[in-house]
Design an enzyme around this catalytic site. Structure first.
Site, PDB file in Angstrom:
ATOM      1  N   SER A 180       0.923  -1.421  -0.011  1.00 35.79           N
ATOM      2  CA  SER A 180       0.222   0.080  -0.097  1.00 35.79           C
ATOM      3  C   SER A 180       0.929   1.302   0.103  1.00 35.79           C
ATOM      4  CB  SER A 180      -1.136  -0.154   1.235  1.00 35.79           C
ATOM      5  OG  SER A 180      -0.318   0.049   2.303  1.00 35.79           O
ATOM      6  N   HIS A 208      -5.765  -3.289  -2.183  1.00 40.36           N
ATOM      7  CA  HIS A 208      -5.462  -2.453  -3.239  1.00 40.36           C
ATOM      8  C   HIS A 208      -5.452  -2.912  -4.521  1.00 40.36           C
ATOM      9  CE1 HIS A 208      -4.472   0.868  -0.198  1.00 40.36           C
ATOM     10  NE2 HIS A 208      -4.087  -0.118   0.387  1.00 40.36           N
ATOM     11  N   LYS A 241     -12.399   0.959  -1.316  1.00 32.80           N
ATOM     12  CA  LYS A 241     -11.144   1.354  -1.627  1.00 32.80           C
ATOM     13  C   LYS A 241     -11.772   1.535  -3.123  1.00 32.80           C
ATOM     14  CE  LYS A 241      -7.639   0.080   1.293  1.00 32.80           C
ATOM     15  NZ  LYS A 241      -7.675   1.263   2.102  1.00 32.80           N
TER      16      LYS A 241
HETATM   17  C1  PLP Z   1      -3.442  -3.404   2.608  1.00 35.41           C
HETATM   18  C2  PLP Z   1      -4.628  -3.011   3.420  1.00 35.41           C
HETATM   19  N1  PLP Z   1      -5.283  -3.965   4.271  1.00 35.41           N
HETATM   20  C3  PLP Z   1      -6.143  -3.586   5.039  1.00 35.41           C
HETATM   21  C4  PLP Z   1      -6.564  -2.496   5.121  1.00 35.41           C
HETATM   22  C5  PLP Z   1      -7.856  -2.101   6.003  1.00 35.41           C
HETATM   23  O1  PLP Z   1      -8.871  -2.024   5.244  1.00 35.41           O
HETATM   24  P1  PLP Z   1     -10.326  -1.132   5.782  1.00 35.41           P
HETATM   25  O2  PLP Z   1      -9.993   0.396   5.415  1.00 35.41           O
HETATM   26  O3  PLP Z   1     -11.185  -1.827   5.034  1.00 35.41           O
HETATM   27  O4  PLP Z   1     -10.219  -1.375   7.276  1.00 35.41           O
HETATM   28  C6  PLP Z   1      -6.075  -1.385   4.545  1.00 35.41           C
HETATM   29  C7  PLP Z   1      -6.443   0.003   4.458  1.00 35.41           C
HETATM   30  O5  PLP Z   1      -5.876   0.955   4.427  1.00 35.41           O
HETATM   31  C8  PLP Z   1      -4.722  -1.698   3.543  1.00 35.41           C
HETATM   32  O6  PLP Z   1      -4.100  -0.557   2.981  1.00 35.41           O
END
Ligand code: PLP
Length: 393
Positions: A180, A208, A241
């Site tokens: 990310s 992502h 997202k």
């Molecule tokens: C790689 C990754 N996993 C999980 C999440 C968490 O997802 P959520 O925003 O639905 O809690 C994010 C969010 O920023 C993320 O970038």
């Protein structure tokens, strides 16, 4: 010491370390141009990758769901909160990923916590990448399994760890699809091979990648031709997202789904998602199949913005996706640069430790399908001006 004195002292300490965070209020619809402090800015740090957050079909679906069911599910799913949208959404998600079953969670953070801690426990081992998302790391810690962290995408190091840890009950490798903060990909084909060779389970967090990678928007696994049960064992993703809604999911086998319903605490002990969020996610998944041109627009925009940055002499290594980091390294300078860009009409949040490793602070640009060429060209001009002012060009 009175409790508020303690908090005050800690906040002052964070400020001295240039680690203090604060909330910025965004005004207006979730679009490429929003207002901050009454000024219009081009937003280049949102996860609204396909621009679906304001899509008329998602809004109409959410409004219709609200009218029919209300704004709250008012109970956990195992109590009275499992409303009529869940079946449709879970079928769509399983279909997109070529898997037997899906289970919707409230957030990606909770999915990572709840899945990892249900799948492994004391006496087991979980291997994860040094750049895994905080929620993957927290899930590993919560599980009470032994946690082994390997350097980013270093499969030799992972293999050495796998060789060294024979004889444990269960072994889980938990990685991200798209990293990310860097925008690079997990070497999935080799990870699948390693997992099989060492009898470990492979879990992918594709927060992502879903919606943007692969012919059908199936994500990182589809991009590598590894969709379906022959690839990863367990996959997690979020609805908040590219899919423009809110919530998250896990996909895998039917038995995994049933096991998690029984054993995953962040699934069991929380309120079901609100009907408008579920209905909007269903509409987003329909659009994914019906309007592949949205994805095409995203990649055209990514190419244009990336070439623009490279044309200025700015590297976006190691990214191969829509997440484009420009390394600025020094945390104070990064935050000052981010503020200067905001004054110039571009919102790109500076990213610094502990979100990223020491010495790797960066501006992390994210491009969406909804940006116009004019948005991107205007933003590139502002980037050039700000970087010149900081003697970084
Ligand atoms: C790689 C990754 N996993 C999980 C999440 C968490 O997802 P959520 O925003 O639905 O809690 C994010 C969010 O920023 C993320 O970038």
């Amino acid at each position: 010491m009175p409790v508020s004195d303690y908090f005050h002292r800690e906040i002052e300490r964070l400020k001295r370390k240039d680690s203090h965070r604060w909330l910025r209020t965004m005004e207006g619809p979730t679009a490429p141009r929003m207002q901050v402090d009454g000024r219009e800015v081009i937003v280049l740090c949102s996860s609204n990758y396909l621009g679906l957050a304001t899509h008329p079909r998602l809004k109409a679906a959410a409004i219709e769901a609200t009218e029919r069911l209300g704004v709250c599910s008012a109970a956990a799913r195992l109590v009275a909160g499992n409303n009529e949208f869940y079946d449709t959404l879970e079928e769509q998600l399983a279909e997109l990923k070529g898997r037997e079953a899906a289970l919707v969670y409230s957030t990606g953070y909770m999915a990572n916590l709840g899945v990892i801690s249900a799948v492994v426990g004391e006496g087991d081992v979980v291997y994860t990448d040094a750049l895994s998302h905080a929620s993957v790391i927290d899930g590993c810690r919560l599980s009470r399994a032994a946690v082994k962290i390997f350097p980013h995408n270093d499969l030799n190091a992972l293999e050495n760890l796998l060789k060294a840890e024979g004889g444990l009950r269960r072994r889980l490798i938990a990685v991200n699809g798209v990293y990310s903060m860097d925008g690079d990909l997990a070497p999935l084909p080799d990870l699948v091979k390693l997992a099989k060779q060492y009898d470990a389970w492979l879990m992918l967090d594709d927060a992502h990648g879903t919606g943007v990678l692969g012919e059908r928007g199936g994500g990182t696994a589809e991009y590598f031709g590894l969709e379906g049960p022959e690839g990863v064992d367990i996959e997690i993703g979020t609805l908040g997202k590219a899919l423009g809604s809110f919530g998250a999911y896990v996909v895998g086998s039917q038995s995994l789904r049933e096991y998690l319903i029984n054993r995953s605490r962040s699934f069991i002990f929380t309120c079901a998602l609100a009907p408008p969020a579920l209905a909007a996610a269903i509409a987003a998944l329909e659009l994914l199949g019906q309007e592949p041109e949205i994805r095409q627009r995203l990649w055209d925009n990514v190419r244009h913005f990336r070439e623009g940055l490279h044309g200025l002499g700015l590297s976006t290594e190691p990214s191969v996706t829509h997440i484009l980091p420009v390394m600025t390294c020094d945390r104070r300078q990064t935050m000052a640069l981010s503020e200067r860009l905001l004054e110039l009409g571009v919102f790109c949040q500076g990213i610094r430790p502990p979100t990223v490793p020491q010495g790797t602070s960066r501006l992390r640009f994210t491009v969406t399908a909804a940006h116009s060429r004019a948005d991107l060209d205007q933003a590139l001009k502002a980037v050039e001006k700000a970087f010149r002012e900081f003697a970084l060009l």
